[in-house]
Design a protein around this motif. Structure first.
Motif, mmCIF file in Angstrom:
data_model
loop_
_atom_site.group_PDB
_atom_site.id
_atom_site.type_symbol
_atom_site.label_atom_id
_atom_site.label_comp_id
_atom_site.label_asym_id
_atom_site.label_seq_id
_atom_site.Cartn_x
_atom_site.Cartn_y
_atom_site.Cartn_z
ATOM 1 N N ARG A 1 53.748 68.725 32.241
ATOM 2 C CA ARG A 1 52.870 67.814 31.285
ATOM 3 C C ARG A 1 53.603 67.406 29.977
ATOM 4 O O ARG A 1 53.339 66.344 29.561
ATOM 5 N N THR A 2 54.354 68.295 29.116
ATOM 6 C CA THR A 2 54.986 67.992 28.026
ATOM 7 C C THR A 2 56.307 67.364 28.226
ATOM 8 O O THR A 2 56.440 66.089 27.863
ATOM 9 N N ASN A 3 57.233 67.600 29.460
ATOM 10 C CA ASN A 3 58.281 67.398 29.788
ATOM 11 C C ASN A 3 58.731 66.403 30.604
ATOM 12 O O ASN A 3 59.735 66.011 31.090
ATOM 13 N N HIS B 1 51.857 73.111 32.098
ATOM 14 C CA HIS B 1 52.180 72.606 30.796
ATOM 15 C C HIS B 1 53.551 72.124 30.728
ATOM 16 O O HIS B 1 53.755 71.122 30.042
ATOM 17 N N GLU C 1 52.019 77.715 33.307
ATOM 18 C CA GLU C 1 53.217 77.502 32.459
ATOM 19 C C GLU C 1 53.844 76.164 32.814
ATOM 20 O O GLU C 1 54.520 75.467 32.223
ATOM 21 N N ARG D 1 59.109 80.032 31.336
ATOM 22 C CA ARG D 1 59.334 79.070 30.381
ATOM 23 C C ARG D 1 60.900 79.071 30.035
ATOM 24 O O ARG D 1 61.577 77.818 29.936
ATOM 25 N N ARG E 1 67.997 71.487 31.587
ATOM 26 C CA ARG E 1 69.384 71.281 30.889
ATOM 27 C C ARG E 1 70.509 71.450 32.016
ATOM 28 O O ARG E 1 71.743 71.533 31.396
ATOM 29 N N SER F 1 51.842 62.801 33.968
ATOM 30 C CA SER F 1 50.993 62.025 32.562
ATOM 31 C C SER F 1 50.800 63.436 31.736
ATOM 32 O O SER F 1 50.472 64.390 32.091
ATOM 33 N N LYS F 2 51.092 63.038 30.358
ATOM 34 C CA LYS F 2 50.829 64.058 29.464
ATOM 35 C C LYS F 2 49.581 64.358 29.218
ATOM 36 O O LYS F 2 49.220 65.186 28.514
ATOM 37 N N ALA F 3 48.826 63.521 29.455
ATOM 38 C CA ALA F 3 47.238 63.435 29.624
ATOM 39 C C ALA F 3 46.633 64.156 30.839
ATOM 40 O O ALA F 3 45.367 64.012 31.029
ATOM 41 N N SER F 4 47.524 64.518 31.709
ATOM 42 C CA SER F 4 46.880 65.417 32.926
ATOM 43 C C SER F 4 45.819 66.396 32.689
ATOM 44 O O SER F 4 46.034 67.110 31.778
#
Lengths: 743, 743
Positions: free
Chosen positions: B397-399, B394, B391, B529, B537, B170-173
């Motif tokens: 959480r974002t991707n 994050h 890292e 990162r 990718r 979840s992006k809200a984790s």
């Protein structure tokens, strides 16, 4: 001592409302001081009234006639000696224009009424002349260069000593930025650099092969031309996903766009958000809304406005349907929880470059319906720039809120000249009315770029001129050298446009001596991360960015560093060598004028003018090899620092120190510094009596200034005040006036 | 055709338990195949039993005597032609050792009992001989090189086709990693490089100037020596802060250390966590606990064990006090929520390099007391490496969660040789018993480094030998070249040690042809990162890291990519040119042996052996210019790929395909590939009959193998089984045996 030449001239703009009134007090001080350094300060009236009058010379007496000062200033921007201090002016709406016309007519100026619906040729001519005065008419003429924005040392020192509040960050914050992972402008961007000058056609080809030329654009050699589109379907799915995620996670939903600046594309994006959030309402009442002329691009406000014509019972039914949506949708961030104004009410209410820094400063939270702050999903559909906010949120989540007392600074060198990039795209943005192909075609028929588009998609093209990029690179090198600060070019290897720009940057960097400079090129995420990592260690890093990022970053970082972006120095070094020094990002403040009229207290803060004048003087000194001007600049900066440190900025309350008192203190500190400095004995001697007079009479002058307050003040007009009356109101201290005159 | 030389030899280790049994089935296949390529496969018995027997030659008959194979292998590692396949062996605990002794005695070996408390010289000698067999005795002898770990193509292909489950993010984790922002090892690290060889003294100087030499260390020229300390006070405040934040935020608290590997420092850190979490308990019962011998470094388990001697009422009182702590503390992550075993129960229960990847794979959640998964603050006091997990959190959480079907790989080249870095620090780690100064002093009295320390602080020193670094750089260049993959040296500019290493890396890179290679040096955050951005990718990036990061990263990335780190190739290219190919990270699997003894089903998966053998063959082929060996390797890799693709790995259930059946399929695919390939007609001809025989008899052989299962199997021993019995059990298919013999 340098002899004054015709070039050693500063042009100070006379504008409107509060800044204009402040000028009435400040300019006499400026003139008194600068004349001592052999610098002439001229004024140029670019108020709405002056621009109106300039449009109708043939209807005015010779005495009434004014020259077209804006056109003159436009010419001046091409002059390498241009040194222009630009104060905020009114970007007139039609009601403001009509009020100005009425006032001028009442003062005996024989100008015509504004024709709302012109029918005759004469009326059309009148409307055309007035239209030149409307809206943001000044900046496009004057901003003939790129952008150099930074926090002045005095302001930074003030923030370090008196830090603004910063909300604490929880490492468990749920707040985050969300953006499209495909189907947006970023994903579809294509970019070419013109090998030679020539026209390109922006064409739509429908499914049957019919070609419609939407627009023809003349491009220069070396100009970068981009095209891109946002898929309406992808946008709608994205909104739906974000809403469902918020509902599932119990996180508030908020939308952040910039409908004011991206004035074609962003209202459409906003409209999609409205239609998705209130899907059932638009499904059920879609036809009715169309009849009523509801435009979701104008926000839910448009719905509420338009349904007022319906019978009460039908209005209530629609309102109930709207409320029913809230049941299954997540909580939405509020613009005004007291008045019940949501994020989707009016498209211009939440402007990303201001709203996101505010959210980040406020612990990553926004206001909910119950007036409490909550963790929020900040929805910014276009991923190009949204990612920088996610980076900053992550950074604050991990490292805590920024600390204004220790943090470094991120000044900006922005590519702005010649309407660079997306900010010049309005006239090349189209909402597709059917499926087909949008393409960019050279005069010889070569297709440069093309996109398959569907009905509802938003397609746009942007231009960036080679000369603007070249100057921007030069400015970056200059600023890095002058401030001994590393500079990062924010160019994303994944963006087609930025790849074109990178080639130019690499090419133009070779034109400069970059020995010993730390100049790097990074993608946005790495650039902001690197800047923040340096920042929390007290180190400065120049962001060298494109136009939209310029706009965003010069709010984002200043709001963290200084609590506001209004205290930033904003310089436009002109392409031709001159410079414009802009002041005050806060507009022209009509409410301040009201207060003067009612109780003769002007709370306008001239900090922006002080800062701009100092840079203006410094630049003038450097260019003309006039060390006195440079010394004046240094002294003014020191005085500004002292003013901030001693808290002599204007108060909001009548009876307390106002704009005029603040000017007095500035003058006193400025004179004291000049009298005490040992660099230039001549200047020290000249300013010693003034310093003495002001210091000894401090209490008296402050009292005279305070005595002037409390009753109504007559300015002889709002848009076109009486200069003598303004002078009387703004310079009520005889002791101060005499001391200045003695200089 | 290359003539076999004495160098074309592979040494295959005989070990213990499941891997040893599997060897009984697999080795005959290996020997049959490799002999065709002129490669000899020798065995070397490094089982616990063999190592025990090697210790007492004088007590055994000539027939019973075995050579000290481990010592022989130790010598072999220095031989450039060394080609060693190392299977998992028992790192014997004392109970295991005693069981092995008893078994050998029962088999007629006249070896002595293990003396628990030796008193006589003879007993002491016996204990000393046995102590060489205890614990991790094999790896330090054999790992004479740096580390090369990667996901083999067949394994990667399998994961892409049959992806393991990955929890959604979840992006809200609210989950995050937390670590000290000062006062930890990272913050205090100092590092020097020895200009010349010499001894250094690790000295403690008390407040009165008394000097105590804690240890003297002999250092080589060019050796990097680090010292650092963790403040006990800072550690306690850190734990208290994290607990309070979790309580306030409603997020679960969990501690992640590596007490098994950092076996001096991390148990102390763990003990601090126990004392802070249960502060009131330790404040109230501290003295009693001391009397009872409670050691919080051993976890709450130690409390529960030790209080058993107390009267029931007192036990209950203490247990109530413990429960009272839970009232005001946040929820703690559970190791076993059913049994009520918390994160603070036993220090070795939660091992950071396994627990953090598990948490990240599991949507950033861990298990709470109620058996439900919840967002968690992952507490890792030492900030040096903890930041990489933040890292990755994050990033997910974002991707979103990583996608095994599309993601690239992050192989590792790890600095491991000569006990590099913190992993060699155990004998140089001290808990301070009083305030004072710890310093590192050269023989001539020069103070190289020093720290002011307080009672309770943990001080440690680490060594990194120049030759190890030089070889590591070479290995990185070689791997980057061979795999045509960019490599990132993970060296953090903010770490004193890494700055020393960076100088060496820059120096040693010059020894190699790096033309066309993409080799970069980055801090940890940027390195991970960048690697993740490439990974999503589909791009691979070699991590070239220090020893601890090697350990962490070779779990972290494989668990994301493959669902397990057990499927990684683990190669130790020896400093002197030889190579060791390690198999199976999963230990020697005692439960597997039980199943064989009870129902003659071996569920051990020999995938690790297949992979290791292929690399072993490939290396041997390259070194000896033996294209047949290279072809055998290629064929084996292809066969392994087919095995995975056709799901012919062992099942856990009796009656289904087990380890032996899996070996049969491997042999069949391997023979088929060799028979069908056109590179080497000779080999094709030789393997054609075998391929035919196995293909035609597939059903028959599988049936024979299945028929063997179901009843108890007699191995003639556990630690020292009867070779003939093992052979009979592990090779029950006459058809398969005959076909191999025919080759």
């Amino acid at each position: 001592m340098t002899t004054p030449t015709s070039e050693q001239k500063i042009v100070y703009t006379l504008t409107d409302e509060a800044p204009f009134l402040a000028t009435g007090s400040f300019l006499p001080i400026v003139r008194a001081f600068t004349s001592a350094a052999g610098i002439k300060v001229e004024t140029s009236d670019i108020s709405v009234a002056a621009r109106v009058l300039a449009g109708f010379p043939e209807r005015l007496t010779e005495e009434q006639q004014v020259t077209d000062t804006l056109a003159e200033l436009g010419e001046l921007t091409k002059d390498p000696s241009c040194n222009l201090i630009k104060l905020p002016n009114i970007s007139a709406s039609i009601p403001q224009l009509k009020a100005a016309i009425a006032e001028l007519q009442s003062q005996g100026y024989d100008i015509p009424d504004y024709p709302d619906e012109p029918s005759t040729d004469e009326e059309k001519d009148i409307q055309a002349r007035y239209s030149k005065v409307l809206g943001s008419a000044v900046n496009p003429v004057l901003r003939q260069g790129n952008s150099d924005r930074r926090a002045p040392p005095a302001v930074k020192a003030f923030a370090r000593k008196f830090p603004h509040s910063m909300g604490e960050w929880s490492k468990a914050s749920r707040s985050h930025a969300d953006y499209m992972r495909g189907g947006d402008f970023f994903s579809s961007e294509q970019s070419v650099t013109m090998e030679e000058a020539g026209d390109v056609r922006l064409e739509f080809v429908d499914k049957d092969g019919n070609v419609e030329v939407k627009k023809t654009v003349a491009l220069q050699e070396g100009e970068v031309f981009d095209s891109m589109f946002m898929s309406a379907k992808a946008l709608d799915s994205f909104f739906e996903r974000t809403l469902q995620e918020c509902k599932a996670d119990g996180v508030m939903w908020s939308l952040h766009v910039k409908a004011t600046m991206m004035k074609v594309s962003h209202p459409i994006v906003f409209g999609h958000a409205v239609r998705v959030f209130y899907r059932e309402v638009f499904e059920k009442y879609g036809e009715l809304f169309e009849e009523l002329g509801v435009n979701p691009n104008n926000g839910m406000n448009s719905v509420y406005e338009k349904i007022k014509t319906l019978p009460q019972s039908q209005q209530e039914e629609i309102e109930e349907a709207i409320h029913a949506c809230y049941e299954h949708r997540p909580e939405m961030a509020m613009v005004d929880s007291v008045k019940g104004i949501t994020n989707l009410h009016i498209p211009s209410d939440v402007i990303v470059d201001a709203s996101m820094p505010a959210m980040i400063r406020n612990s990553g939270k926004m206001w909910g319906r119950d007036g409490k702050v909550k963790d929020t999903k900040a929805v910014m559909p276009e991923s190009t720039y949204a990612r920088i906010y996610q980076e900053m949120i992550h950074f604050c989540r991990t490292n805590g809120a920024f600390d204004p007392t220790t943090m470094g600074s991120v000044p900006n060198v922005g590519l702005m000249a010649m309407k660079a990039e997306e900010y010049g795209s309005h006239d090349k943005t189209f909402e597709m009315s059917q499926d087909g192909t949008m393409r960019v075609v050279k005069a010889d028929g070569t297709v440069l770029m093309q996109h398959d588009v569907e009905k509802g998609d938003i397609w746009r093209a942007c231009q960036t001129k080679d000369a603007a990029v070249r100057d921007w690179v030069k400015l970056a090198v200059t600023r890095s050298r002058q401030s001994d600060t590393p500079a990062i070019f924010w160019l994303d290897a994944e963006r087609a446009h930025d790849r074109q720009l990178r080639l130019k940057v690499e090419k133009y960097l070779k034109e400069h001596d970059t020995e010993g400079l730390d100049l790097r090129i990074m993608g946005y995420s790495r650039a902001i991360r690197t800047s923040m990592e340096r920042m929390i260690r007290g180190k400065d890093t120049i962001s060298v960015s494109g136009n939209v990022l310029r706009d965003y970053l010069t709010d984002l970082f200043p709001i963290m560093e200084l609590g506001t972006s209004a205290k930033m120095l904003s310089i436009v070094p002109m392409l031709n060598g001159g410079g414009m020094y802009e002041t005050g990002a806060g507009g022209s403040a009509p409410k301040h004028v009201q207060q003067v009229q009612e109780e003769n207290h002007l709370r306008w803060d001239s900090l922006g003018e002080f800062l701009a004048l100092a840079v203006s003087l410094e630049e003038l000194g450097i260019k003309n090899d006039n060390p006195q001007a440079e010394l004046m600049a240094k002294a003014l900066d020191a005085a500004t620092g002292q003013l901030l440190e001693n808290n002599k900025s204007p108060s909001r309350k009548v009876g307390e120190l106002d704009n005029r008192g603040s000017h007095f203190y500035l003058a006193m500190y400025w004179a004291q510094y000049l009298a005490e400095q040992t660099e230039n004995a001549d200047l020290a001697a000249r300013f010693a009596p003034l310093a003495k007079a002001l210091t000894e009479n401090e209490a008296k002058i402050v009292q005279e200034l305070a005595d002037a307050q409390g009753q109504a003040a007559d300015l002889g007009g709002y848009y076109h005040p009486d200069m003598a009356k303004v002078d009387a109101v703004m310079r009520p201290s005889k002791t101060l006036n005499d001391a200045l005159a003695a200089l």
